[in-house]
Design a protein around this motif. Structure first.
Motif, PDB file in Angstrom:
ATOM      1  N   ARG A 151       0.833  -1.214   0.000  1.00  0.00           N
ATOM      2  CA  ARG A 151       0.000   0.000   0.000  1.00  0.00           C
ATOM      3  C   ARG A 151       0.868   1.266   0.000  1.00  0.00           C
ATOM      4  O   ARG A 151       0.419   2.327  -0.433  1.00  0.00           O
ATOM      5  CB  ARG A 151      -0.944   0.003   1.197  1.00  0.00           C
ATOM      6  N   LYS A 191       2.748   2.620  -3.994  1.00  0.00           N
ATOM      7  CA  LYS A 191       2.165   3.501  -5.008  1.00  0.00           C
ATOM      8  C   LYS A 191       2.495   4.976  -4.753  1.00  0.00           C
ATOM      9  O   LYS A 191       2.313   5.814  -5.637  1.00  0.00           O
ATOM     10  CB  LYS A 191       0.658   3.298  -5.089  1.00  0.00           C
ATOM     11  N   HIS A 192       2.990   5.282  -3.546  1.00  0.00           N
ATOM     12  CA  HIS A 192       3.345   6.673  -3.226  1.00  0.00           C
ATOM     13  C   HIS A 192       4.857   6.912  -3.275  1.00  0.00           C
ATOM     14  O   HIS A 192       5.304   8.040  -3.064  1.00  0.00           O
ATOM     15  CB  HIS A 192       2.835   7.034  -1.833  1.00  0.00           C
ATOM     16  N   ASP A 201       6.248   3.453 -12.767  1.00  0.00           N
ATOM     17  CA  ASP A 201       4.805   3.468 -13.006  1.00  0.00           C
ATOM     18  C   ASP A 201       4.218   2.057 -12.968  1.00  0.00           C
ATOM     19  O   ASP A 201       3.103   1.855 -12.480  1.00  0.00           O
ATOM     20  CB  ASP A 201       4.495   4.119 -14.354  1.00  0.00           C
ATOM     21  N   ALA A 246       3.861   1.098  -9.320  1.00  0.00           N
ATOM     22  CA  ALA A 246       2.791   1.881  -8.696  1.00  0.00           C
ATOM     23  C   ALA A 246       1.420   1.368  -9.143  1.00  0.00           C
ATOM     24  O   ALA A 246       0.491   1.246  -8.327  1.00  0.00           O
ATOM     25  CB  ALA A 246       2.943   3.356  -9.059  1.00  0.00           C
ATOM     26  N   HIS A 247       1.309   1.065 -10.432  1.00  0.00           N
ATOM     27  CA  HIS A 247       0.023   0.579 -10.954  1.00  0.00           C
ATOM     28  C   HIS A 247      -0.338  -0.776 -10.349  1.00  0.00           C
ATOM     29  O   HIS A 247      -1.469  -0.982  -9.899  1.00  0.00           O
ATOM     30  CB  HIS A 247       0.094   0.460 -12.476  1.00  0.00           C
ATOM     31  N   ALA A 251       0.778  -2.096  -7.609  1.00  0.00           N
ATOM     32  CA  ALA A 251       0.524  -1.928  -6.173  1.00  0.00           C
ATOM     33  C   ALA A 251      -0.888  -1.410  -5.932  1.00  0.00           C
ATOM     34  O   ALA A 251      -1.568  -1.835  -4.978  1.00  0.00           O
ATOM     35  CB  ALA A 251       1.553  -0.979  -5.564  1.00  0.00           C
ATOM     36  N   SER A 252      -1.352  -0.513  -6.777  1.00  0.00           N
ATOM     37  CA  SER A 252      -2.717   0.003  -6.643  1.00  0.00           C
ATOM     38  C   SER A 252      -3.739  -1.102  -6.868  1.00  0.00           C
ATOM     39  O   SER A 252      -4.750  -1.186  -6.161  1.00  0.00           O
ATOM     40  CB  SER A 252      -2.951   1.140  -7.643  1.00  0.00           C
ATOM     41  N   SER A 281      -3.829  -3.333  -3.882  1.00  0.00           N
ATOM     42  CA  SER A 281      -4.543  -2.664  -2.790  1.00  0.00           C
ATOM     43  C   SER A 281      -6.050  -2.877  -2.925  1.00  0.00           C
ATOM     44  O   SER A 281      -6.751  -3.068  -1.918  1.00  0.00           O
ATOM     45  CB  SER A 281      -4.208  -1.173  -2.780  1.00  0.00           C
TER      46      SER A 281
END
Length: 700
Positions: free
Chosen positions: A26, A29-30, A40, A43-44, A46-47, A50
């Motif tokens: 979680r 992504k930050h 990217d 992050a994608h 991981a989103s 989540s």
């Protein structure tokens, strides 16, 4: 059964591992510690994970029951949105897109970028399988994949080599093969795993909200099917289920197998059909059979090419399935294949009792999807020649293991099919017509078939010739009958294991069987073939082509990879004459011939199957037609090798290819003395005793 609670009990540290890894994901992504072009991606993904964590939390707290239909629909769409329609063009699950995205990486060579892109695309597609794991509460599967993702994330914070990434993926597949494969075997045999059965038996099936409990992609096909079946009377549903379950029972009776010794039946179905499935479950339970309803395999280690075995819904994106059909090319080697066989054998050994009381599958197929011709993309993983050989060897060896514990000569099956709404505006009319076709008069066809069999049993060989643009010209050799008064080459097939009624079929001799098989258009294994032409010499495929792509090499590759399963050749396993002219007329009336499943299409003209015979693994079972004659043509020059080298006897595939009546010029039997007797001429039955089959054409 509560899958979540069950897995916690089996893995006592799994909750702690899950909480640690999901909390870490979680945060990803930050973060910006991974450089582009990879930041990217992480992050994608991981989103997405989540979102999966949010779903799992709802399952753990029974929170899904509080969600209304609009919320459930929004959740479902959100979980699949990045692979639907044009969104897939810019999805990290798309090999072409991810390679373009990573192409700006100057720290790796072009070949290395290609490989890294493939590996990370594969990982994301495997992670997408978490969607269904979350709804089942399968916390172990989710945790293992999350840990894989985090391990890769840490690697990309520093410079890493292709070999590093390959190693992580390879050892994930190797180390967790035991978990993923063993659980898959358990799913297939353990009636106490009741995730889907509970949905079917305990939901209000008039409220389509139940469709969203599975975690599968829900389209208008599933919704409209459920609504239509919900509008049918209880008696109609019971009758449909009875046709299905009675066909299953008759299959055991026809094969002389004692059904009373069996305790479980696997029901495979399409989401939206639950009213019929519920009725079938009740009817099977009256036979003493408990249902096993398992989902198609999500993890690649348990899958082969594009096939979906188990309950399913509409495929969210067929091009994605095609792109990922050979993902094991990224990690397959001899060591892993041996590992998989070792795990498979142990898994079946552990479930030996459950395997011994398993009766076989009862399958409800669907048809009506728009024909799909995939785009061939150079970025996709492709099995090399050695891997293809390993794959074929694995299929043979795994089939032997399975047959050791689930002896095919002690099991049976049944298959029936119904349309889905995608078939068009006449869906409901076509559905009701299909119900009528599925319940046609067995006794009538049994008598007509006998006339055809009596003639074909006099044949030394059968000639099949096309008409018009169809260039089919096949000579099919028959087995010699030592005692024609008591033996036959052809099975009189009515509606038991294969519903609907109508075909006579045999396993021809390979030696002397030769010619060209041609079909203008056919839909096989979910893929469309245009102007398919296959050449046989002594019953074995020697050449093949089609016109899907207009490029000879691309067309041949398409056939080899999909129809031949990567092999160089396959034998003819079956020759049959379909007799269900009513189905053919209905199909033409609604212009759905090329949307029908092979289950129905094979009854609508002569057909040839490439691969194993219809009697593979059960050749020694003695079978008799209704006239009392024993069916003796149950194997060929390949399958007989089971007695000396079983690895050369079976191919573990059987694909029927049907020539429609309007493409048939003639079928005739040729006797030893040269006498020719016509069975079909210009697409119509002409053999005395078969005239009634032509009545359907007159009603068209």
């Amino acid at each position: 059964m509560n899958y979540y609670r069950n897995q916690i009990e089996e893995f006592d540290d799994i909750e702690e591992r899950y909480e640690l890894v999901i909390e870490r994901i979680r945060q990803i992504k930050h973060e910006t510690v991974v450089a582009e072009p990879y930041r990217d991606y992480f992050a994608h993904v991981a989103s997405f994970i989540s979102k999966i964590g949010d779903v799992l939390e709802l399952v753990r707290t029974d929170g899904l029951t509080d969600r209304g239909l609009p919320e459930l629909q929004a959740m479902n769409h959100g979980l699949y949105s990045d692979i639907l329609g044009d969104s897939y063009l810019n999805s990290y699950a798309n090999y072409s897109y991810i390679e373009r995205k990573f192409g700006v990486d100057k720290g790796h060579s072009e070949d290395d970028v290609h490989r890294i892109a493939q590996l990370l695309c594969f990982v994301y597609n495997e992670i997408r399988g978490m969607t269904v794991y979350a709804f089942e509460g399968r916390i172990v599967d989710i945790t293992l994949l999350c840990e894989l993702f985090v391990e890769l994330y840490f690697m990309f914070q520093d410079s890493c080599s292709v070999k590093d990434v390959e190693s992580v993926v390879y050892y994930f597949e190797n180390d967790y093969a035991e978990f993923f494969m063993s659980y898959r075997v358990r799913e297939q045999l353990d009636p106490d795993l009741t995730f889907a059965t509970d949905i079917i038996m305990n939901s209000d099936l008039q409220d389509i909200s139940y469709l969203y409990k599975y975690g599968e992609y829900v389209s208008s096909n599933e919704i409209d099917t459920a609504i239509f079946l919900g509008s049918m009377s209880d008696s109609e549903i019971e009758a449909m289920a009875h046709t299905f379950t009675e066909g299953y029972r008759l299959g055991f009776e026809a094969a002389g197998i004692d059904l009373s010794k069996k305790k479980t039946v696997n029901i495979r179905y399409f989401l939206g059909q639950e009213r019929m499935v519920k009725a079938a479950i009740n009817q099977f339970e009256q036979m003493g059979l408990r249902p096993i309803c398992y989902r198609y395999a999500s993890a690649r280690i348990n899958r082969r090419l594009m096939g979906r075995v188990g309950y399913s819904s509409s495929v969210p994106n067929k091009q994605l399935e095609y792109d990922h059909r050979m993902d094991e090319a990224l990690f397959m080697d001899k060591k892993l294949m041996e590992r998989k066989l070792e795990v498979l054998r142990q898994a079946y050994k552990n479930m030996a009792h459950e395997a011994s009381v398993y009766a076989g599958p009862a399958v409800i197929e669907v048809f009506g999807e728009n024909p799909f011709t995939p785009e061939s993309r150079k970025e996709n993983p492709v099995l090399d020649e050695r891997q293809q050989e390993l794959g074929v060897s694995y299929q043979t060896a795994s089939a032997q293991i399975i047959n050791e514990y689930i002896s095919q000569d002690k099991c049976s099956f049944t298959i029936i099919a119904y349309p889905i709404p995608e078939i068009g505006d006449n869906y409901r009319d076509i559905f009701r017509a299909t119900v009528r076709i599925n319940t046609m008069d067995n006794d009538l066809f049994r008598g007509i078939h006998q006339h055809i069999i009596d003639e074909l049993d006099k044949a030394k060989y059968v000639r099949v010739k096309g008409t018009g643009v169809n260039v089919t010209d096949m000579t099919v050799m028959m087995h010699d009958l030592a005692d024609p008064a008591h033996e036959t080459n052809f099975e009189n097939c009515v509606a038991d294991v294969n519903i609907p009624v109508g075909e006579v079929f045999t396993s021809p001799k390979l030696t002397g069987t030769h010619g060209v098989l041609n079909v203008s258009e056919v839909y096989l294994g979910g893929l469309k073939y245009k102007d398919l032409r296959i050449t046989f010499v002594d019953g074995m495929i020697t050449d093949y082509t089609c016109s899907n792509y207009g490029d000879e090499d691309a067309d041949r590759t398409y056939i080899k990879e999909n129809l031949l399963g990567g092999r160089d050749t396959l034998p003819i396993g079956e020759f049959a004459i379909g007799t269900n002219t009513t189905a053919y007329v209905v199909a033409n009336k609604y212009d759905i011939v090329y949307k029908l499943p092979i289950l129905i299409v094979e009854k609508m003209g002569p057909h040839f199957a490439v691969g194993d015979t219809c009697y593979s693994w059960s050749e020694d079972n003695r079978l008799y037609n209704p006239d009392g004659k024993e069916i003796v043509a149950k194997e060929n020059e390949c399958s007989v090798l089971r007695n000396s080298d079983i690895s050369k006897a079976y191919f573990n595939c059987h694909t029927d290819i049907t020539i429609p009546y309007d493409e048939i010029g003639e079928i005739y039997s040729v006797h030893e003395d040269g006498t020719e007797v016509a069975i079909i001429t210009n697409g119509r039955f002409v053999l005395p005793g078969t005239e009634k089959l032509n009545e359907a054409f007159g009603n068209s």
